[in-house]
Scaffold this motif. Structure first.
Motif, PDB file in Angstrom:
ATOM      1  N   ASN A  44       0.806  -1.229   0.000  1.00 28.99           N
ATOM      2  CA  ASN A  44       0.000   0.000   0.000  1.00 28.99           C
ATOM      3  C   ASN A  44       0.835   1.273   0.000  1.00 28.99           C
ATOM      4  OD1 ASN A  44      -2.686  -0.637  -0.299  1.00 28.99           O
ATOM      5  ND2 ASN A  44      -2.860  -1.350   1.806  1.00 28.99           N
ATOM      6  N   GLY A  45       1.907   1.318   0.752  1.00 27.81           N
ATOM      7  CA  GLY A  45       2.742   2.516   0.764  1.00 27.81           C
ATOM      8  C   GLY A  45       4.181   2.146   0.459  1.00 27.81           C
ATOM      9  N   ASN A 137       6.830   5.220   5.136  1.00 32.54           N
ATOM     10  CA  ASN A 137       6.311   5.438   3.787  1.00 32.54           C
ATOM     11  C   ASN A 137       6.161   6.933   3.531  1.00 32.54           C
ATOM     12  OD1 ASN A 137       6.119   2.715   3.201  1.00 32.54           O
ATOM     13  ND2 ASN A 137       4.065   2.560   4.100  1.00 32.54           N
ATOM     14  N   SER A 138       5.946   7.274   2.249  1.00 32.79           N
ATOM     15  CA  SER A 138       5.896   8.708   1.932  1.00 32.79           C
ATOM     16  C   SER A 138       4.733   9.399   2.638  1.00 32.79           C
ATOM     17  CB  SER A 138       5.810   8.911   0.421  1.00 32.79           C
ATOM     18  OG  SER A 138       5.017   7.917  -0.176  1.00 32.79           O
ATOM     19  N   ASP A 139       3.671   8.643   3.023  1.00 32.14           N
ATOM     20  CA  ASP A 139       2.568   9.286   3.748  1.00 32.14           C
ATOM     21  C   ASP A 139       2.752   9.181   5.266  1.00 32.14           C
ATOM     22  OD1 ASP A 139       2.184   6.629   4.062  1.00 32.14           O
ATOM     23  OD2 ASP A 139       0.085   6.584   3.400  1.00 32.14           O
ATOM     24  N   GLY A 140       3.945   8.719   5.707  1.00 32.44           N
ATOM     25  CA  GLY A 140       4.226   8.665   7.140  1.00 32.44           C
ATOM     26  C   GLY A 140       3.814   7.374   7.811  1.00 32.44           C
ATOM     27  N   SER A 141       3.194   6.453   7.056  1.00 30.80           N
ATOM     28  CA  SER A 141       2.746   5.205   7.661  1.00 30.80           C
ATOM     29  C   SER A 141       3.902   4.205   7.770  1.00 30.80           C
ATOM     30  CB  SER A 141       1.594   4.615   6.845  1.00 30.80           C
ATOM     31  OG  SER A 141       2.006   4.431   5.516  1.00 30.80           O
ATOM     32  N   ILE A 142       3.634   3.103   8.509  1.00 24.72           N
ATOM     33  CA  ILE A 142       4.683   2.106   8.752  1.00 24.72           C
ATOM     34  C   ILE A 142       5.057   1.420   7.435  1.00 24.72           C
ATOM     35  CG2 ILE A 142       5.249  -0.024   9.964  1.00 24.72           C
ATOM     36  CD1 ILE A 142       3.261   0.750  12.101  1.00 24.72           C
ATOM     37  N   SER A 143       6.348   1.360   7.169  1.00 22.19           N
ATOM     38  CA  SER A 143       6.809   0.733   5.927  1.00 22.19           C
ATOM     39  C   SER A 143       7.224  -0.712   6.203  1.00 22.19           C
ATOM     40  CB  SER A 143       7.989   1.517   5.368  1.00 22.19           C
ATOM     41  OG  SER A 143       8.987   1.623   6.345  1.00 22.19           O
ATOM     42  N   THR A 144       7.434  -1.461   5.129  1.00 24.11           N
ATOM     43  CA  THR A 144       7.883  -2.845   5.305  1.00 24.11           C
ATOM     44  C   THR A 144       9.395  -2.912   5.126  1.00 24.11           C
ATOM     45  OG1 THR A 144       7.901  -3.553   3.003  1.00 24.11           O
ATOM     46  CG2 THR A 144       5.771  -3.536   4.130  1.00 24.11           C
ATOM     47  N   THR A 145       9.987  -4.012   5.606  1.00 20.26           N
ATOM     48  CA  THR A 145      11.426  -4.188   5.432  1.00 20.26           C
ATOM     49  C   THR A 145      11.753  -4.608   3.998  1.00 20.26           C
ATOM     50  OG1 THR A 145      11.212  -6.426   6.251  1.00 20.26           O
ATOM     51  CG2 THR A 145      11.918  -4.757   7.824  1.00 20.26           C
TER      52      THR A 145
ATOM     53  N   SER B 123      -2.318  -0.362   7.311  1.00 19.04           N
ATOM     54  CA  SER B 123      -1.268   0.265   6.503  1.00 19.04           C
ATOM     55  C   SER B 123      -1.357   1.787   6.529  1.00 19.04           C
ATOM     56  CB  SER B 123      -1.339  -0.249   5.067  1.00 19.04           C
ATOM     57  OG  SER B 123      -2.577   0.068   4.491  1.00 19.04           O
ATOM     58  N   LYS B 124      -2.337   2.319   7.279  1.00 17.48           N
ATOM     59  CA  LYS B 124      -2.412   3.778   7.427  1.00 17.48           C
ATOM     60  C   LYS B 124      -1.821   4.234   8.763  1.00 17.48           C
ATOM     61  CE  LYS B 124      -5.004   5.287   3.819  1.00 17.48           C
ATOM     62  NZ  LYS B 124      -4.143   4.533   2.892  1.00 17.48           N
ATOM     63  N   GLU B 125      -1.488   3.256   9.630  1.00 20.20           N
ATOM     64  CA  GLU B 125      -0.933   3.621  10.943  1.00 20.20           C
ATOM     65  C   GLU B 125       0.372   4.377  10.774  1.00 20.20           C
ATOM     66  OE1 GLU B 125      -0.430   0.329  13.606  1.00 20.20           O
ATOM     67  OE2 GLU B 125      -2.514  -0.278  13.270  1.00 20.20           O
ATOM     68  N   PRO B 126       0.517   5.503  11.521  1.00 21.50           N
ATOM     69  CA  PRO B 126       1.780   6.248  11.367  1.00 21.50           C
ATOM     70  C   PRO B 126       2.947   5.495  11.989  1.00 21.50           C
ATOM     71  CG  PRO B 126       0.392   7.243  13.047  1.00 21.50           C
ATOM     72  CD  PRO B 126      -0.424   6.157  12.429  1.00 21.50           C
ATOM     73  N   MET B 127       4.096   5.681  11.387  1.00 16.79           N
ATOM     74  CA  MET B 127       5.310   5.052  11.900  1.00 16.79           C
ATOM     75  C   MET B 127       5.757   5.787  13.165  1.00 16.79           C
ATOM     76  SD  MET B 127       8.103   3.342   9.917  1.00 16.79           S
ATOM     77  CE  MET B 127       9.865   3.222  10.109  1.00 16.79           C
ATOM     78  N   PRO B 128       6.051   5.054  14.247  1.00 15.34           N
ATOM     79  CA  PRO B 128       6.507   5.750  15.465  1.00 15.34           C
ATOM     80  C   PRO B 128       7.807   6.485  15.212  1.00 15.34           C
ATOM     81  CG  PRO B 128       6.754   3.367  15.676  1.00 15.34           C
ATOM     82  CD  PRO B 128       5.991   3.609  14.421  1.00 15.34           C
ATOM     83  N   LYS B 129       7.895   7.684  15.775  1.00 19.06           N
ATOM     84  CA  LYS B 129       9.101   8.496  15.578  1.00 19.06           C
ATOM     85  C   LYS B 129      10.225   8.007  16.489  1.00 19.06           C
ATOM     86  CE  LYS B 129       8.138  12.559  13.146  1.00 19.06           C
ATOM     87  NZ  LYS B 129       7.430  11.810  12.109  1.00 19.06           N
ATOM     88  N   HIS B 130      11.447   8.092  15.991  1.00 18.33           N
ATOM     89  CA  HIS B 130      12.600   7.700  16.796  1.00 18.33           C
ATOM     90  C   HIS B 130      13.518   8.881  16.978  1.00 18.33           C
ATOM     91  CE1 HIS B 130      12.030   3.346  17.114  1.00 18.33           C
ATOM     92  NE2 HIS B 130      11.322   3.508  16.016  1.00 18.33           N
TER      93      HIS B 130
END
Lengths: 214, 138
Positions: A44-45, A137-145, B123-130
């Motif tokens: 998705n991202g 990801n570019s929208d700030g969401s969690i990316s995959t490895t 897949s829309k959850e924001p990535m936690p900041k480090h």
């Protein structure tokens, strides 16, 4: 129609086999890149390459996307040009010319490898490695490895090709300096090494576009 | 007629020589600069359709560069037609590879978004900041 008595493809055996080896290698790289593309299409991202590859040596935290990688690209193109010139000098049996351009090609290859070593080290320091991806990801969401896995696998495989290309060119340089090809009466071996080196440049054209540009 | 290596070496001079080398060098450099310019342009474009269009143009330039490297630097354009065909024809498999695999990946994504209830939200959850320098993502 081939009636026998002469080489049907008008190239020597070794060169023909080099072509077929490179074709099979193209399929290996193609499979890698298509796997990368498929994964990217199935996700998705995706991280924005301009946020990931934005540094150059001694640049600190400067936001300078595409700068360093364009330097790497030009290094490889220029080293490809010096390789053609080495082959060209080989046609006129000019030993000194071949040696000169081979040295330049080797230096270009080493420069590229150094750039890649720096980039890998830098990304590693940022927390990126196989199985670890600090870039959202570019929208700030969690990316995959998958992003880092494919990046390190494919640029690593390409870097290994550059490394073996440099080794081959060094062996060629030694043979040139020892006058092996003068005794043989032709510089066809340089052409085969040249084919391999151009292929390395060719693969980088695709890697560069797929990872850094789009 | 016996085909010795020496006669092969002598015959393979077809092509434009040094002039051609410099011409191709300039073409490759110009194409790379155009690619980079498009890459910079891409950073400021948000519209999806426009982005796809620019990416398509970049890919066309990539293929053009590949053509010049293989054709002139690797000298394939000046080889015998049958040799060119044995190299180029198998590569057309890539057309099928790319279409088949990429569309498969795309439909996998669409199906998953449609049928896996949580997938799209997750897949829309924001990535936690480090904090800078504390990358612990194992």
């Amino acid at each position: 129609m081939w009636k026998g008595g002469r080489s049907p493809f008008n190239v020597e055996y070794g060169k023909l086999m080099m072509w077929y080896f490179l074709m099979s290698d193209a399929f290996t790289f193609g499979a890698f890149l298509i796997a990368y593309g498929t994964t990217r299409f199935a996700t998705n991202g995706w991280p924005n390459p301009n946020e990931v590859f934005r540094s150059y040596p001694l640049g600190g935290n400067v936001h300078a996307p595409l700068i360093f990688v364009s330097l790497m690209t030009f290094i490889l193109i220029i080293s490809s040009v010096t390789m053609v010139l080495a082959v060209h000098e080989g046609h006129s049996m000019n030993r000194k010319g071949v040696a000169k351009y081979l040295v330049l090609t080797i230096l270009g290859g080493l420069a590229f490898l150094s750039c890649q070593a720096w980039e890998w080290t830098h990304l590693h320091n940022e927390g990126a490695w196989w199985g670890r991806n600090p870039f959202p990801n570019s929208d700030g969401s969690i990316s995959t490895t998958n992003f880092t896995n494919f990046f390190f696998t494919i640029t690593g495989f390409h870097g290994f090709h550059v490394f073996s290309g440099v080794l081959i060119n060094i062996i060629m340089l030694i043979m040139v300096l020892r006058g092996t090809f003068d005794r043989r009466g032709h510089y066809l071996m340089i052409e085969k090494a040249g084919l391999y080196w151009h292929f390395v440049d060719l693969v980088w054209v695709f890697v560069f576009t797929c990872f850094y540009l789009i | 007629m016996d085909h010795t290596l020496e006669s092969l070496a002598a015959e393979q001079h077809a092509g434009g020589g040094k002039k051609e080398i410099w011409r191709v060098t300039i073409i490759l450099s110009v194409f790379t600069i155009i690619e980079l310019a498009l890459g910079f342009l891409l950073m400021s474009v948000v519209n999806d359709l426009a982005r796809h269009f620019i990416k398509g143009v970049i890919i066309i330039f990539m293929l053009a560069k590949a053509f010049y490297i293989v054709g002139y630097f690797m000298h394939l354009k000046h080889e015998i037609r049958n040799l060119i065909m044995t190299i180029v024809v198998p590569l057309f498999l890539f057309v099928w590879f790319i279409i088949a695999f990429l569309s498969d990946g795309n439909s996998f994504k669409n199906n998953k978004n449609e049928w896996d209830r949580n997938h799209k939200e997750r897949s829309k959850e924001p990535m936690p900041k480090h904090e800078e320098g504390t990358h612990t993502l194992e």
